[in-house]
Design an enzyme around this catalytic site. Structure first.
Site, mmCIF file in Angstrom:
data_model
loop_
_atom_site.group_PDB
_atom_site.id
_atom_site.type_symbol
_atom_site.label_atom_id
_atom_site.label_comp_id
_atom_site.label_asym_id
_atom_site.label_seq_id
_atom_site.Cartn_x
_atom_site.Cartn_y
_atom_site.Cartn_z
ATOM 1 N N LYS A 20 3.823 42.644 -15.336
ATOM 2 C CA LYS A 20 3.291 43.548 -16.438
ATOM 3 C C LYS A 20 2.071 43.471 -16.670
ATOM 4 O O LYS A 20 1.061 43.442 -15.481
ATOM 5 C CB LYS A 20 3.575 42.553 -17.970
ATOM 6 C CG LYS A 20 4.816 42.600 -18.284
ATOM 7 C CD LYS A 20 5.749 41.469 -19.194
ATOM 8 C CE LYS A 20 6.639 41.460 -19.306
ATOM 9 N NZ LYS A 20 6.732 40.221 -20.917
ATOM 10 N N TYR A 60 12.586 47.712 -24.307
ATOM 11 C CA TYR A 60 12.510 46.020 -25.580
ATOM 12 C C TYR A 60 13.818 46.863 -26.062
ATOM 13 O O TYR A 60 13.491 45.781 -27.307
ATOM 14 C CB TYR A 60 11.262 45.524 -25.384
ATOM 15 C CG TYR A 60 10.703 44.964 -23.766
ATOM 16 C CD1 TYR A 60 11.629 43.766 -23.550
ATOM 17 C CD2 TYR A 60 9.212 44.986 -23.031
ATOM 18 C CE1 TYR A 60 10.812 43.185 -22.586
ATOM 19 C CE2 TYR A 60 9.120 44.806 -22.765
ATOM 20 C CZ TYR A 60 9.293 43.290 -22.280
ATOM 21 O OH TYR A 60 8.935 43.083 -21.468
ATOM 22 N N PHE A 68 7.335 40.099 -33.396
ATOM 23 C CA PHE A 68 6.861 41.131 -31.869
ATOM 24 C C PHE A 68 7.022 42.269 -31.465
ATOM 25 O O PHE A 68 6.010 42.183 -29.817
ATOM 26 C CB PHE A 68 6.120 39.399 -31.417
ATOM 27 C CG PHE A 68 7.761 39.577 -30.936
ATOM 28 C CD1 PHE A 68 8.116 40.561 -29.432
ATOM 29 C CD2 PHE A 68 8.336 38.870 -30.962
ATOM 30 C CE1 PHE A 68 9.257 39.786 -29.075
ATOM 31 C CE2 PHE A 68 9.703 38.330 -30.567
ATOM 32 C CZ PHE A 68 10.418 38.251 -29.833
ATOM 33 N N ARG A 97 15.035 34.902 -12.689
ATOM 34 C CA ARG A 97 15.135 34.864 -13.307
ATOM 35 C C ARG A 97 14.291 32.913 -13.440
ATOM 36 O O ARG A 97 13.666 32.660 -14.171
ATOM 37 C CB ARG A 97 16.231 34.449 -13.972
ATOM 38 C CG ARG A 97 16.463 35.547 -15.115
ATOM 39 C CD ARG A 97 15.365 36.113 -16.406
ATOM 40 N NE ARG A 97 15.256 35.737 -17.792
ATOM 41 C CZ ARG A 97 15.180 35.818 -18.710
ATOM 42 N NH1 ARG A 97 14.566 37.235 -18.485
ATOM 43 N NH2 ARG A 97 15.148 35.259 -19.869
ATOM 44 N N THR A 103 10.970 31.616 -20.854
ATOM 45 C CA THR A 103 10.195 32.899 -21.491
ATOM 46 C C THR A 103 8.419 32.108 -22.166
ATOM 47 O O THR A 103 7.083 32.263 -23.009
ATOM 48 C CB THR A 103 10.617 33.976 -22.642
ATOM 49 O OG1 THR A 103 11.337 33.879 -21.991
ATOM 50 C CG2 THR A 103 9.686 34.331 -23.976
ATOM 51 N N ARG A 114 5.633 32.062 -14.245
ATOM 52 C CA ARG A 114 4.890 31.659 -15.151
ATOM 53 C C ARG A 114 4.627 30.759 -15.424
ATOM 54 O O ARG A 114 2.936 30.511 -16.532
ATOM 55 C CB ARG A 114 6.637 32.026 -16.450
ATOM 56 C CG ARG A 114 5.806 33.821 -16.843
ATOM 57 C CD ARG A 114 7.612 33.330 -17.841
ATOM 58 N NE ARG A 114 8.175 34.748 -18.067
ATOM 59 C CZ ARG A 114 8.513 35.436 -18.644
ATOM 60 N NH1 ARG A 114 9.393 34.453 -19.588
ATOM 61 N NH2 ARG A 114 8.754 36.825 -18.548
ATOM 62 N N ASN A 124 2.722 37.079 -20.478
ATOM 63 C CA ASN A 124 3.346 36.067 -19.712
ATOM 64 C C ASN A 124 3.507 37.145 -18.333
ATOM 65 O O ASN A 124 4.636 36.610 -17.618
ATOM 66 C CB ASN A 124 4.579 35.564 -19.932
ATOM 67 C CG ASN A 124 5.834 36.772 -20.588
ATOM 68 O OD1 ASN A 124 5.464 37.630 -20.588
ATOM 69 N ND2 ASN A 124 6.348 35.961 -21.317
ATOM 70 N N HIS A 127 8.733 40.659 -16.031
ATOM 71 C CA HIS A 127 9.448 40.025 -16.514
ATOM 72 C C HIS A 127 10.646 40.617 -15.116
ATOM 73 O O HIS A 127 10.673 40.795 -14.299
ATOM 74 C CB HIS A 127 9.741 41.960 -17.286
ATOM 75 C CG HIS A 127 11.174 42.710 -17.917
ATOM 76 N ND1 HIS A 127 11.962 41.833 -18.955
ATOM 77 C CD2 HIS A 127 12.748 43.341 -16.678
ATOM 78 C CE1 HIS A 127 12.481 42.084 -19.263
ATOM 79 N NE2 HIS A 127 13.518 43.173 -17.800
ATOM 80 N N GLU A 138 18.538 48.511 -16.676
ATOM 81 C CA GLU A 138 17.017 48.627 -16.952
ATOM 82 C C GLU A 138 16.371 49.649 -15.164
ATOM 83 O O GLU A 138 15.443 50.305 -15.346
ATOM 84 C CB GLU A 138 16.438 46.405 -16.754
ATOM 85 C CG GLU A 138 16.338 46.460 -17.823
ATOM 86 C CD GLU A 138 15.818 44.684 -17.748
ATOM 87 O OE1 GLU A 138 15.676 43.971 -17.092
ATOM 88 O OE2 GLU A 138 15.910 44.575 -18.929
HETATM 89 N N1 UDP Z 1 7.483 37.853 -26.996
HETATM 90 C C1 UDP Z 1 6.127 37.959 -27.361
HETATM 91 N N2 UDP Z 1 6.159 36.702 -28.408
HETATM 92 C C2 UDP Z 1 7.123 36.516 -28.461
HETATM 93 C C3 UDP Z 1 8.899 36.262 -28.110
HETATM 94 C C4 UDP Z 1 8.600 37.805 -26.494
HETATM 95 O O1 UDP Z 1 5.500 38.758 -27.095
HETATM 96 O O2 UDP Z 1 7.789 35.220 -29.328
HETATM 97 C C5 UDP Z 1 7.414 39.307 -25.488
HETATM 98 C C6 UDP Z 1 7.133 38.920 -24.073
HETATM 99 O O3 UDP Z 1 5.928 39.044 -23.615
HETATM 100 C C7 UDP Z 1 8.213 38.121 -23.903
HETATM 101 C C8 UDP Z 1 8.891 39.731 -23.690
HETATM 102 O O4 UDP Z 1 8.712 39.671 -25.371
HETATM 103 O O5 UDP Z 1 8.016 38.143 -22.084
HETATM 104 C C9 UDP Z 1 10.578 39.791 -24.022
HETATM 105 O O6 UDP Z 1 11.028 38.290 -25.094
HETATM 106 P P1 UDP Z 1 12.673 38.405 -23.805
HETATM 107 O O7 UDP Z 1 12.416 36.854 -24.921
HETATM 108 O O8 UDP Z 1 13.404 38.803 -23.781
HETATM 109 O O9 UDP Z 1 11.480 37.400 -22.900
HETATM 110 P P2 UDP Z 1 11.904 37.374 -21.019
HETATM 111 O O10 UDP Z 1 13.419 38.031 -21.155
HETATM 112 O O11 UDP Z 1 11.167 38.448 -21.180
HETATM 113 O O12 UDP Z 1 11.946 35.876 -20.866
HETATM 114 MG MG MG Z 2 14.277 39.083 -21.997
#
Ligand code: UDP
Ligand code: MG
Length: 164
Positions: A20, A60, A68, A97, A103, A114, A124, A127, A138
């Protein structure tokens, strides 16, 4: 037609990984790529692009009702490039992952990407697709044009891939 995410559970499985804008600004591109390379995964697609709002929103799409979402799309479309990649190898979706970590930075274990580089959920740095279905969606979204992914055989393949 053949799934773009390969065949789940085989060495042809593929995942979508993106560094990112914060990861790029912080100079972490090489470190992230090294982790996947050194693990034994194969890079089959790579590009730098500043995603459009439309692309970020589609990527997304499942989070569009979350509070958010607007901030997330702004962050992804800052004008700083995102490094979009496709990595291939056994169980790469789940392993990717696991390598990325949780996350929420409070839950991302030290040693994960992370867990080593982030303290904020909204910054973070990386992705990774969370399922075969997400990888299929994706990779198609970011690398949908013909010829963007390369099929190749690493010279060290027999030293990395074997169940004996
Ligand atoms: N995100 C955020 N605030 C939150 C939760 C998620 O800004 O409270 C953002 C963060 O960049 C995260 C992305 O949204 O990586 C996608 O969320 P997801 O739950 O899919 O997490 P990921 O798959 O990236 O671990
Ligand atoms: Mg996700």
């Amino acid at each position: 037609s053949k799934p773009i995410a390969g065949v789940k559970g085989t060495f042809s499985e593929r995942t979508f990984i993106a560094i990112k804008p914060d990861g790029v600004q912080r100079g972490l591109v090489g470190k992230v790529i090294s982790r996947f390379e050194e693990r034994g995964y194969k890079l089959v697609g790579l590009k730098a692009l500043a995603p459009s709002k439309e692309l970020a929103e589609k990527h997304y799409d499942d989070l569009k009702a979350r509070p958010f979402f607007a901030g997330l799309v702004n962050y992804m479309t800052s004008g700083t490039p995102v490094i979009a990649m496709v990595w291939e190898g056994k169980d790469v979706i789940k392993q990717g992952r696991a390598m990325i970590g949780a996350t929420n930075p409070l839950e991302s274990a030290p040693g994960t990407i992370r867990g080593q580089y982030c303290i904020s959920v909204g910054r973070n740095i990386i992705h990774g697709s969370d399922s075969f279905e997400s990888a299929e969606k994706e990779i198609g979204l970011w690398f949908g044009k013909a010829g963007e992914l390369v099929e190749w055989t690493p010279a060290n393949v027999d030293w990395i891939q074997s169940d004996n």
